[in-house]
Write a protein that holds these residues in place. Structure first.
Motif, short mmCIF file in Angstrom:
data_model
loop_
_atom_site.label_atom_id
_atom_site.label_comp_id
_atom_site.label_asym_id
_atom_site.label_seq_id
_atom_site.Cartn_x
_atom_site.Cartn_y
_atom_site.Cartn_z
N PRO A 75 5.80 11.34 -12.29
CA PRO A 75 4.67 10.42 -12.08
C PRO A 75 4.57 9.97 -10.62
O PRO A 75 5.58 9.74 -9.96
CB PRO A 75 4.98 9.24 -13.01
CG PRO A 75 5.93 9.78 -14.01
CD PRO A 75 6.73 10.83 -13.31
N LYS A 76 3.33 9.84 -10.15
CA LYS A 76 3.09 9.42 -8.77
C LYS A 76 1.88 8.49 -8.74
O LYS A 76 1.03 8.54 -9.63
CB LYS A 76 2.83 10.64 -7.86
CG LYS A 76 3.87 11.75 -7.97
CD LYS A 76 3.43 12.97 -7.21
CE LYS A 76 4.35 14.15 -7.49
NZ LYS A 76 4.26 14.62 -8.89
N LEU A 77 1.79 7.69 -7.69
CA LEU A 77 0.62 6.83 -7.54
C LEU A 77 -0.64 7.64 -7.32
O LEU A 77 -1.74 7.18 -7.62
CB LEU A 77 0.83 5.87 -6.36
CG LEU A 77 1.84 4.73 -6.58
CD1 LEU A 77 2.03 3.94 -5.29
CD2 LEU A 77 1.37 3.81 -7.70
N GLY A 78 -0.49 8.86 -6.81
CA GLY A 78 -1.65 9.73 -6.64
C GLY A 78 -2.36 10.02 -7.94
O GLY A 78 -3.58 10.22 -7.96
N TRP A 79 -1.61 10.05 -9.05
CA TRP A 79 -2.25 10.24 -10.35
C TRP A 79 -3.21 9.09 -10.64
O TRP A 79 -4.33 9.32 -11.11
CB TRP A 79 -1.19 10.29 -11.45
CG TRP A 79 -0.32 11.50 -11.43
CD1 TRP A 79 -0.29 12.49 -10.49
CD2 TRP A 79 0.67 11.85 -12.41
NE1 TRP A 79 0.65 13.43 -10.81
CE2 TRP A 79 1.26 13.07 -11.98
CE3 TRP A 79 1.13 11.27 -13.58
CZ2 TRP A 79 2.27 13.70 -12.70
CZ3 TRP A 79 2.13 11.89 -14.30
CH2 TRP A 79 2.70 13.09 -13.87
N LEU A 80 -2.74 7.86 -10.38
CA LEU A 80 -3.58 6.70 -10.66
C LEU A 80 -4.78 6.65 -9.73
O LEU A 80 -5.89 6.28 -10.15
CB LEU A 80 -2.75 5.41 -10.51
CG LEU A 80 -1.49 5.32 -11.38
CD1 LEU A 80 -0.77 4.01 -11.12
CD2 LEU A 80 -1.85 5.45 -12.85
N VAL A 81 -4.58 7.03 -8.47
CA VAL A 81 -5.69 7.05 -7.52
C VAL A 81 -6.73 8.08 -7.95
O VAL A 81 -7.94 7.82 -7.89
CB VAL A 81 -5.17 7.34 -6.10
CG1 VAL A 81 -6.33 7.55 -5.13
CG2 VAL A 81 -4.27 6.21 -5.61
N ALA A 82 -6.28 9.25 -8.38
CA ALA A 82 -7.21 10.29 -8.83
C ALA A 82 -7.98 9.85 -10.06
O ALA A 82 -9.19 10.08 -10.17
CB ALA A 82 -6.45 11.58 -9.12
N PHE A 83 -7.29 9.16 -10.98
CA PHE A 83 -7.98 8.65 -12.17
C PHE A 83 -8.99 7.58 -11.78
O PHE A 83 -10.11 7.52 -12.32
CB PHE A 83 -6.97 8.07 -13.16
CG PHE A 83 -7.58 7.45 -14.38
CD1 PHE A 83 -8.07 8.23 -15.41
CD2 PHE A 83 -7.70 6.06 -14.48
CE1 PHE A 83 -8.64 7.64 -16.53
CE2 PHE A 83 -8.27 5.47 -15.58
CZ PHE A 83 -8.75 6.27 -16.62
N GLY A 84 -8.63 6.72 -10.83
CA GLY A 84 -9.56 5.69 -10.38
C GLY A 84 -10.81 6.26 -9.75
O GLY A 84 -11.91 5.72 -9.92
N LEU A 95 -4.59 0.69 -5.92
CA LEU A 95 -3.28 0.24 -5.49
C LEU A 95 -3.09 -1.26 -5.76
O LEU A 95 -2.01 -1.69 -6.15
CB LEU A 95 -3.09 0.52 -3.99
CG LEU A 95 -2.96 2.00 -3.60
CD1 LEU A 95 -2.85 2.13 -2.08
CD2 LEU A 95 -1.76 2.63 -4.28
N SER A 96 -4.15 -2.04 -5.58
CA SER A 96 -4.06 -3.48 -5.86
C SER A 96 -3.85 -3.73 -7.34
O SER A 96 -3.04 -4.59 -7.73
CB SER A 96 -5.34 -4.18 -5.38
OG SER A 96 -5.50 -4.06 -3.99
N VAL A 97 -4.56 -2.99 -8.19
CA VAL A 97 -4.39 -3.14 -9.64
C VAL A 97 -2.99 -2.73 -10.07
O VAL A 97 -2.36 -3.38 -10.91
CB VAL A 97 -5.46 -2.32 -10.39
CG1 VAL A 97 -5.18 -2.29 -11.89
CG2 VAL A 97 -6.85 -2.89 -10.13
N ALA A 98 -2.46 -1.65 -9.48
CA ALA A 98 -1.11 -1.19 -9.81
C ALA A 98 -0.08 -2.25 -9.45
O ALA A 98 0.86 -2.52 -10.22
CB ALA A 98 -0.81 0.13 -9.11
N TRP A 99 -0.24 -2.87 -8.26
CA TRP A 99 0.70 -3.92 -7.86
C TRP A 99 0.61 -5.11 -8.80
O TRP A 99 1.64 -5.66 -9.22
CB TRP A 99 0.40 -4.37 -6.44
CG TRP A 99 1.28 -5.50 -5.99
CD1 TRP A 99 2.53 -5.41 -5.44
CD2 TRP A 99 0.99 -6.90 -6.11
NE1 TRP A 99 3.03 -6.65 -5.20
CE2 TRP A 99 2.12 -7.59 -5.60
CE3 TRP A 99 -0.08 -7.63 -6.59
CZ2 TRP A 99 2.18 -8.98 -5.56
CZ3 TRP A 99 -0.02 -9.02 -6.56
CH2 TRP A 99 1.10 -9.68 -6.04
N ALA A 100 -0.60 -5.53 -9.15
CA ALA A 100 -0.78 -6.68 -10.04
C ALA A 100 -0.18 -6.38 -11.41
O ALA A 100 0.44 -7.26 -12.03
CB ALA A 100 -2.26 -7.02 -10.15
#
Length: 324
Positions: A75-84, A95-100
């Motif tokens: 898993p990588k943050l790039g996955w979440l960015v791509a989904f966003g 990135l802000s939502v992931a931190w929260a």
């Protein structure tokens, strides 16, 4: 009973000792504090560390490309960015939502709210952050990922949690609780033994030079070199002591007469690492793991105990009444 049957019975008793869920509460609360502090420490630098636009300290794509060499399924943050991006959210927002979410999951673990989902989400988000910032990750990230993995598989919610107060849950099998604690204990023994053996193979820990280099290297140079020079003869003693504590951990932590002493030594070692080198997150996660694995139920010398250590199985499984 044959020798093979006795061996098998002994193995089962070792792997599945009856335990209470107190150790699990210590692990959950400690990791909740760890995740929350981790998120707060990175609050001001979160975008700077994980930006993929080239504005960060190290581009996120570089860290994720290195992680992909091990496995593309990490898993990588790039996955979440791509989904966003698919739902119309920008990288900064994701990135802000992931931190929260990471901070929120830490608070949920602290309070014991939705323990299982919180542990799973915290493990996933922290693993994403650790792998995306692979060039900046260190031992604390590895142990946090390991600890959260064990926590999400353990029989939650456990005591001292709001989940148990708000929702009536069935008591967990004491032997299942004992199994997951035993897995954590054995894992720590392997970590310390091989870490200690690696230190013993070189001369740097025997003559104190490794300690010297660690304490004067930025950003870990919290102690003035003048003070280190003044106490330079203590560095070899400390280096040898660290080697002996780590190599002897798998032996003396299991012996009742030496368990308290070895636990105090290992906790003092990690506390010293945190205070003298500023590695507070690493010190905290190792202290939490050791307290959960061996600290709960330990017998303190010179203190009278009504009952300590692992409880006898008859407390959980009443004896069968004999027929008259």
């Amino acid at each position: 009973m044959t020798a093979l049957q006795r061996w098998w019975q002994g193995l089962l008793e070792f792997l599945f000792p009856p335990e209470t869920d107190t150790w699990l509460a210590v692990l959950r609360i400690g990791l909740g504090l760890q995740v929350a502090v981790y998120a707060l420490f990175l609050r001001s630098d979160w975008h700077y560390l994980f930006s993929g636009t080239g504005e960060g300290l190290v581009s996120r794509e570089l860290g994720e490309a290195i992680a992909s060499f091990d496995s593309p399924l990490i898993p990588k943050l790039g996955w979440l960015v791509a989904f966003g991006q698919h739902v119309g959210l920008g990288e900064e927002t994701v990135l802000s939502v992931a931190w929260a979410c990471l901070l929120c999951m830490g608070c949920c673990l602290l309070l014991g709210v939705l323990c299982r989902p919180a542990a799973i989400i915290a493990w996933f988000l922290h693993l994403c952050a650790a792998e995306s910032g692979g060039l900046l990750a260190y031992g604390a990230d590895n142990f946090m990922t390991m600890a959260l993995f064990y926590l999400m598989l353990s029989p939650l919610p456990g005591r001292y949690s709001l989940d148990r107060l708000l929702v009536e849950t069935k008591l967990r099998d004491p032997r299942l609780l004992g199994f997951w604690r035993r897995v954590l204990q054995v894992h720590l023994c392997f970590v310390y033994f091989f870490g200690g053996m690696a230190k013993c193979l070189g001369s740097g820990w025997w003559n104190g030079s490794n300690l010297w280099r660690s304490l004067i290297r930025p950003p870990f140079n919290l102690i003035s070199p003048d003070i280190l020079v003044r106490f330079k003869y203590a560095l070899p003693i400390l280096g040898i002591s660290i080697c002996l504590i780590e190599v002897g951990y798998p032996v003396f932590i299991w012996m009742k007469k030496t368990r308290f002493l070895w636990l105090v030594c290992i906790l003092a070692m990690h506390a010293a690492i945190g205070l003298t080198m500023g590695m507070y997150l690493f010190a905290l996660v190792m202290i939490v793991l050791n307290l959960a694995a061996f600290g709960v139920g330990i017998r303190v010398p010179f203190v009278r105990h009504r009952g300590g250590g692992t409880r006898d199985s008859t407390e959980f499984f009443p004896k069968k009444q004999l027929s008259p």
